[in-house]
Design a protein around this motif. Structure first.
Motif: not given
Ligand SMILES: NC(=O)c1ccc[n+]([C@@H]2O[C@H](COP(=O)([O-])OP(=O)(O)OC[C@H]3O[C@@H](n4cnc5c(N)ncnc54)[C@H](O)[C@@H]3O)[C@@H](O)[C@H]2O)c1
Length: 629
Positions: A243, A523, A354, A216-219, A297-299, A455, A320-322, A246, A457
């Motif tokens: 995933k 990482f 990140c 699950i990954v961020p943008w 990978v996200g918040s 954070e 793998e967060l903020g 959005e 960002f």
């Protein structure tokens, strides 16, 4: 010197012998050697050229918005009511509507996982040569299409083309290069010592594919965030259901077609990679839908939800967060060189990293000079549409509402005494043309401000003054996050000493986030930045089940059997035999070990003595009991 002289003498002797044997003169021999070296070089070169030409090429047709910088499309306003079954896709720099993608339901996600599972059963037996072929096909395509890949990422996420080259393409190429060169060695069975009692065994760890990885990954990096788990998972023999965010789904149209073409060209099953589009519910369905491992990978906030959901099915998770990385600058650091580096640390991808530099700790002796140098540079950064006519240094914020959130943190800090030296002005949304927030320089940031804790960002460089090494370590560690860290100092030893005391998963010395360019390194972070590792040796092995295997080293000579003293029904000397064995093998020093050996021999030679001893002990105990009553 003596070694050199001996080597020279031997060489001379060898050459003289060659001259004698071959009938050539010394000069002719040298000429022959040069010709041979050149010929060998040419053969290697030709071999390389042929191997490169033999990598299958793939072709991917482009849509108008993928092929052109300037396009005509209607405008979109975030928050506009849309059908809940679709994800609207728009360019955050121009607000042009690019189209809609399906917001997949939980049952659609489960069916994607099932398809991937079936494909992975075939792929798990693929050879490393086939997996490398797939990587090379992807690499060739990337190199032939760098600009299109970057344009598509720029359109989807708002980043400038150079930021896309650095953050999307270079790191992906580096990863593919590392996997191709070292991946097989990392995943080959690894020998381990067998221990003391099992000295006759051979022990090893085998790395078997975990199955289907759910990512699950961020943008922030729509290309790299997909290719990063994809290349590693497929190289490990896994399938991947990914995933995407959005807020950056549109680019998966192009990247997805590239992946399908590469799978086909490599002879890999078509269903091996599944791209899931949609909202949080689709991500949630992926976590509980039967994947064998989740990489989130996200918040931090959503990471906690993912971990809670994964507990139900005991699905292992990598989080793998903020991050809120510290950049520490000592008084003797090379300011001329580091000015450009810190600009990249703070403003690459408009700060949406990140492992981006957020907190810049600058020594009091150079604090004012640092700010003097940085202020005009930050104020002069050009911002706008990365695909427009004018050159830009900074692009847009990908996520709707992020510019407003960042501005809230900046204004709160200023209201509590931070000095705003550049940027920090939020133009009303109607006039901005896109989701922009200006590159901002804040001095005198202190504990107690929200920006100290949260954070950002976004494109904000917060500068903090310090005076001693102990103080800067304490200030930098006063943070819930612990992803990366960076230390710049005149003395490398001092930088290393400061870095070693920072609570972070990664440290770059006299550089920024360079650990990520060394793809052999893991990482990941500590504290609220998550746990476990992705990438590097640890990350690649993490995509496998590390299966422990032990077998007889010399099966014809020695194999496990239960010694008579431990065979059932147990004889009276069973425990004494065990105690002797433990003392003999593990006794701390020869004295104990000799004692263990002596008692072991006694057990073996006089086993009946223990039955008698036991009998005597029991009789004495009974007699004592009768006396006392
Ligand atoms: N440590 C890293 O490697 C790394 C890399 C990039 C970004 N990040 C972090 O990501 C954050 C920004 O990204 P974001 O805003 O997309 O993060 P986010 O947590 O809001 O979303 C990340 C992904 O999770 C999905 N999601 C949302 N709710 C979910 C749920 N309940 N279950 C499962 N999935 C769900 C989203 O749809 C999206 O695909 C920042 O905090 C940044 O530091 C971390």
């Amino acid at each position: 010197m003596a070694v050199v002289a001996t080597a020279q003498a031997l060489l001379k002797e060898g050459v003289a012998k060659l001259v004698q044997l071959s009938g050539f003169s010394e000069t002719q021999l040298v000429q022959l050697a040069v010709v041979a070296v050149i010929a060998l070089g040419l053969v290697l070169l030709l071999n390389n050229v042929v191997a490169t030409l033999r990598i299958p090429s793939i072709k991917v047709e482009l849509t108008e918005a993928e092929a052109n910088d300037i396009i005509s499309a209607p405008k979109y306003t975030p928050g506009q009511p849309v059908d809940k079954d679709v994800v609207p896709c728009y360019d955050p720099s121009t607000m042009q509507l690019l189209g809609h993608l399906p917001a997949m339901s939980a049952s659609e996600v489960r069916s994607r996982i099932a398809r991937c599972k079936a494909a992975q059963k075939e792929w798990r037996t693929s050879s490393f040569a086939q997996r490398r072929k797939l990587l090379r096909i992807l690499l060739k395509f990337i190199i032939e299409n760098v600009e299109t890949i970057c344009r598509v990422s720029a359109r989807d996420s708002g980043k400038p083309m150079l930021d896309a080259i650095l953050g999307e393409v270079v790191v992906t190429c580096e990863k593919i290069h590392w996997l191709s060169r070292e991946g097989e060695a990392v995943l080959r069975p690894e020998r381990r010592s067998a221990g003391i009692l099992s000295f006759y065994k051979s022990a090893r760890v085998e790395f078997h594919p975990v199955g289907v990885v759910g990512a699950i990954v961020p943008w922030n990096y729509p290309f790299h965030n997909v290719l990063n788990p994809l290349t590693a998972a497929l190289f490990a023999g896994d399938g991947l259901v990914i995933k995407v965010s959005e807020h950056a789904s549109w680019s998966t149209g192009y990247y997805g077609r590239m992946i399908s073409a590469a799978l086909a060209a490599a002879g890999a099953p078509a269903d091996l990679v599944q791209i899931v589009t949609g909202y949080g519910e689709a991500g949630s369905a992926l976590v509980t839908g039967g994947v064998d491992k989740v990489i989130f990978v996200g918040s931090t906030q959503v990471g906690k939800m993912v971990m809670r959901a994964a507990a139900d099915t005991l699905t292992p998770v990598v989080l793998e967060l903020g991050g809120k990385d510290a950049v520490i600058v000592t008084e003797d650091a090379d300011l001329d060189n580091l000015v450009q580096v810190v600009l990249k640390a703070a403003f690459l991808n408009c700060g949406q990293n990140c492992a981006g530099g957020e907190r810049f700790f600058v020594h009091e002796k150079i604090y004012d000079k640092f700010l003097e140098r940085l202020t005009p540079l930050v104020a002069g950064l050009r911002q706008g549409n990365p695909l427009g006519d004018a050159p830009v240094d900074c692009g847009a914020m990908c996520m709707p509402g992020l510019a407003e959130k960042v501005h809230g943190l900046v204004t709160e800090a200023v209201s509590r005494g931070a000095r705003l030296l550049a940027g920090g002005v939020l133009v009303p949304s109607g006039e901005r043309g896109g989701q922009f927030y200006p590159p901002t320089l804040l001095a005198d940031v202190r504990p107690g401000m929200k920006i100290w804790e949260e954070e950002v960002f976004g494109p904000v460089m917060s500068v903090i003054k310090w005076s001693t090494d102990d103080e800067v370590v304490a200030l930098a560690n006063d943070c819930d996050f612990g992803l990366g860290s960076n230390v710049f100092a005149g003395s490398q030893a001092r930088a290393r000493s400061i870095a070693s005391r920072l609570e972070a998963g990664m440290s770059s010395i006299n550089d920024f986030a360079t650990t990520y360019m060394c793809q052999s390194l893991p990482f990941g972070g500590v504290k609220h930045s998550g746990f476990d590792r992705f990438a590097g040796v640890e990350g690649l092995r993490g995509l496998c089940v590390p299966k422990a295997v032990a077998e007889d080293r010399f099966p014809l000579l020695m194999r496990s059997s239960i010694p008579p003293a431990w065979q059932l029904p147990l004889p009276p000397h069973a425990v004494a035999f065990g105690v002797s064995l433990v003392t003999m093998f593990y006794g701390p020093g020869l004295l104990y070990q000799a004692r263990g050996l002596a008692s072991l021999l006694h057990c073996l030679v006089f086993p009946g003595a223990y039955a008698k001893k036991k009998q005597g002990q029991q009789q004495a105990a009974r007699a004592g009991k009768a006396k006392s009553t």
